[in-house]
Scaffold this motif. Structure first.
Motif, PDB file in Angstrom:
ATOM      1  N   UNK A 135      38.588  36.083  39.676  1.00  0.00           N
ATOM      2  CA  UNK A 135      38.154  37.480  39.843  1.00  0.00           C
ATOM      3  C   UNK A 135      37.456  37.995  38.589  1.00  0.00           C
ATOM      4  N   UNK A 136      36.993  37.105  37.736  1.00  0.00           N
ATOM      5  CA  UNK A 136      36.349  37.531  36.484  1.00  0.00           C
ATOM      6  C   UNK A 136      35.126  38.394  36.790  1.00  0.00           C
ATOM      7  N   UNK A 137      35.055  39.567  36.156  1.00  0.00           N
ATOM      8  CA  UNK A 137      33.896  40.435  36.294  1.00  0.00           C
ATOM      9  C   UNK A 137      33.852  41.256  37.570  1.00  0.00           C
ATOM     10  N   UNK A 138      34.844  41.152  38.438  1.00  0.00           N
ATOM     11  CA  UNK A 138      34.816  41.897  39.696  1.00  0.00           C
ATOM     12  C   UNK A 138      35.200  43.356  39.456  1.00  0.00           C
ATOM     13  N   UNK A 139      34.494  44.219  40.137  1.00  0.00           N
ATOM     14  CA  UNK A 139      34.796  45.645  40.094  1.00  0.00           C
ATOM     15  C   UNK A 139      35.536  46.036  41.362  1.00  0.00           C
ATOM     16  N   UNK A 192      42.353  28.606  54.965  1.00  0.00           N
ATOM     17  CA  UNK A 192      40.909  28.712  55.215  1.00  0.00           C
ATOM     18  C   UNK A 192      40.115  28.432  53.939  1.00  0.00           C
ATOM     19  N   UNK A 193      38.805  28.215  54.102  1.00  0.00           N
ATOM     20  CA  UNK A 193      37.960  27.886  52.964  1.00  0.00           C
ATOM     21  C   UNK A 193      37.630  29.081  52.093  1.00  0.00           C
ATOM     22  N   UNK A 194      37.693  30.308  52.644  1.00  0.00           N
ATOM     23  CA  UNK A 194      37.478  31.527  51.862  1.00  0.00           C
ATOM     24  C   UNK A 194      38.572  32.534  52.198  1.00  0.00           C
ATOM     25  N   UNK A 195      38.867  33.408  51.229  1.00  0.00           N
ATOM     26  CA  UNK A 195      39.868  34.458  51.443  1.00  0.00           C
ATOM     27  C   UNK A 195      39.260  35.788  50.994  1.00  0.00           C
ATOM     28  N   UNK A 196      39.836  36.891  51.468  1.00  0.00           N
ATOM     29  CA  UNK A 196      39.377  38.225  51.079  1.00  0.00           C
ATOM     30  C   UNK A 196      40.206  38.709  49.904  1.00  0.00           C
ATOM     31  N   UNK A 197      39.514  39.137  48.855  1.00  0.00           N
ATOM     32  CA  UNK A 197      40.175  39.682  47.665  1.00  0.00           C
ATOM     33  C   UNK A 197      39.771  41.150  47.551  1.00  0.00           C
ATOM     34  N   UNK A 198      40.763  42.037  47.580  1.00  0.00           N
ATOM     35  CA  UNK A 198      40.517  43.482  47.494  1.00  0.00           C
ATOM     36  C   UNK A 198      40.941  43.939  46.104  1.00  0.00           C
ATOM     37  N   UNK A 199      39.963  44.390  45.322  1.00  0.00           N
ATOM     38  CA  UNK A 199      40.208  44.873  43.962  1.00  0.00           C
ATOM     39  C   UNK A 199      40.257  46.401  43.997  1.00  0.00           C
ATOM     40  N   UNK A 200      41.314  46.953  43.416  1.00  0.00           N
ATOM     41  CA  UNK A 200      41.484  48.408  43.440  1.00  0.00           C
ATOM     42  C   UNK A 200      42.227  48.844  42.188  1.00  0.00           C
ATOM     43  N   UNK A 201      42.330  50.186  42.017  1.00  0.00           N
ATOM     44  CA  UNK A 201      43.154  50.724  40.946  1.00  0.00           C
ATOM     45  C   UNK A 201      44.622  50.571  41.314  1.00  0.00           C
ATOM     46  N   UNK A 202      45.490  50.482  40.341  1.00  0.00           N
ATOM     47  CA  UNK A 202      46.917  50.364  40.677  1.00  0.00           C
ATOM     48  C   UNK A 202      47.382  51.523  41.539  1.00  0.00           C
TER      49      UNK A 202
END
Length: 415
Positions: free
Chosen positions: A367-371, A395-405
């Motif tokens: 997740x380097x550099x992800x906003x 699966x070959x890809x997954x969903x990553x949800x980046x948010x504030x705590x």
């Protein structure tokens, strides 16, 4: 006439100006240019006396640069052999000579700016033919227990031809036959060798014929017999391993008995002393003795070299519900992964996979550099054990949800 004489200078000046204008117009429409001919130009040798032979190395091709009008240059480059290089040896006798290379161009106008080479040195020698007696040269010894019969060949002499200096070096002609370790008769065509007084091979001469048919009978003596070697194996290799190959050298040995009936009664094989492979995991290389009946001996070395290749059995394994770690996330942000686990299919040696633990497998996303936002990322699997390959991730890809705590994240529903 007086009128013509008074205006002659004017006429000549007008003619000169007219010619100049015409040359300028032609040059402007079809300008001259200097180019190097792009195709290799073979150096053609002509006029050589048939009784002489060329003995030194000469260039095979020539390079030429020409100054020509553009239209002439296009015509020359569009056709084969439009430019030729000729080396004329007409009238030359035996000896060393230097000849001019002639460049012929079949379209005019042109000017030769550069030619390489411009001259060539040639050495001519008289062509000589001579007949030599042919001898059969046998070397080496056949395999133990074999004997050589009377060798024959279908010719007794050959003719050689070439430069006189080379022909004079030849002192004899032979047909070489190597009998080292031979067990079968020889019936084949063998090239002729030409030797000088120091037994060095003389090359560069034409030999007629180039090879001679040779027959050498090889027979086995009484009391001797060739038999195959069979490796006797006992014990079982370690679980999870398999035997890939067992080889023995020599694969055939010669045995001897004073009584020929004893060797004739053998089943065509002799066995080695037992080789213990119990719980072996690595390759084996050893020498083993042969188990021979009484009054029968082996000719030559009394042991054989045995090599056994042992390797682990390759298999695959599916690891279910492996958790996903998030690496490189910027400070002050949180991330959730949907789904939170993946299945990993790996392959490798069976003993290694059987001892694999959950600590040896790490699944992560970078997740380097992800906003803040939602991203589809491909998980990466690292295996801390050697010789293990990752075949697939499901699966070959997954969903990553980046948010504030403490920020609510969308609920993931299974597809």
């Amino acid at each position: 006439m007086r009128l013509f004489a008074r205006n002659l200078r004017t006429f000549l000046l007008a003619l000169l100006l007219g010619v100049s204008v015409w040359v300028s117009a032609v040059s402007a429409a079809d300008p001259n240019e200097v180019n190097t001919y792009p195709h290799p130009i073979p150096l053609e040798v002509i006029g050589q006396d048939p009784s002489l032979v060329l003995t030194n190395e000469i260039p095979q091709t020539a390079e030429v640069s020409l100054r020509t009008p553009h239209s002439v240059w296009e015509s020359l480059t569009a056709r084969d052999k439009a430019v030729r290089a000729i080396l004329d040896l007409s009238g030359l006798s035996a000896g060393e000579h230097t000849r001019q290379v002639q460049i012929l161009v079949d379209t005019r106008p042109y000017q030769i700016v550069l030619a390489n080479p411009t001259t060539v040195s040639v050495v001519l020698e008289s062509l000589r033919t001579q007949t030599f007696p042919l001898s059969l040269s046998l070397s080496g010894q056949p395999a133990a227990g074999y004997q050589v019969g009377e060798a024959t060949m279908d010719l007794t002499e050959i003719a050689i031809s070439g430069p006189e200096s080379l022909v004079q070096r030849v002192t004899r002609a032979r047909v070489p036959i190597n009998l080292d370790g031979v067990r079968e008769g020889i019936d084949e065509s063998v090239p002729v060798q030409l030797l000088d007084a120091q037994n060095e091979i003389v090359r560069g001469l034409a030999v007629n014929p180039e090879s001679v048919h040779v027959t050498v009978p090889i027979s086995q003596q009484g009391g001797f017999r060739d038999v195959a070697v069979k490796v006797v194996v006992q014990g079982q290799q370690a679980p999870g391993y398999r035997i890939e190959n067992i080889s023995v050298f020599p694969p055939v040995v010669t045995v001897f008995a004073e009584n020929p009936e004893l060797v004739n009664q053998l089943p065509g094989i002799v066995q080695t002393q037992p080789l213990d492979l119990q719980d072996r995991k690595e390759d084996v290389s050893t020498r083993l003795s042969l188990d021979l009946p009484e009054n029968i001996t082996i000719v030559g070395p009394q042991t054989v070299q045995v090599q056994v290749s042992i390797s682990p059995i390759q298999t695959s394994l599916t690891l279910l519900n492996q958790p996903i770690n998030v690496n490189g996330l910027s400070e002050g942000l949180s991330a959730q992964v949907f789904p939170q686990t993946v299945d990993v299919i790996i392959s490798g040696p069976l003993p290694v996979l059987e001892n694999l633990t959950s600590k040896d497998i790490t699944v992560s996303v970078d997740a380097s550099g992800l906003e803040i936002g939602s991203y589809q990322l491909a998980p990466e699997v690292k295996v801390a054990v050697e010789n293990v390959l990752v075949e697939s991730i499901l699966p070959g890809t997954v969903e990553v949800v980046v948010a504030l705590p403490n920020t609510p994240t969308p609920t993931a529903f299974p597809p």
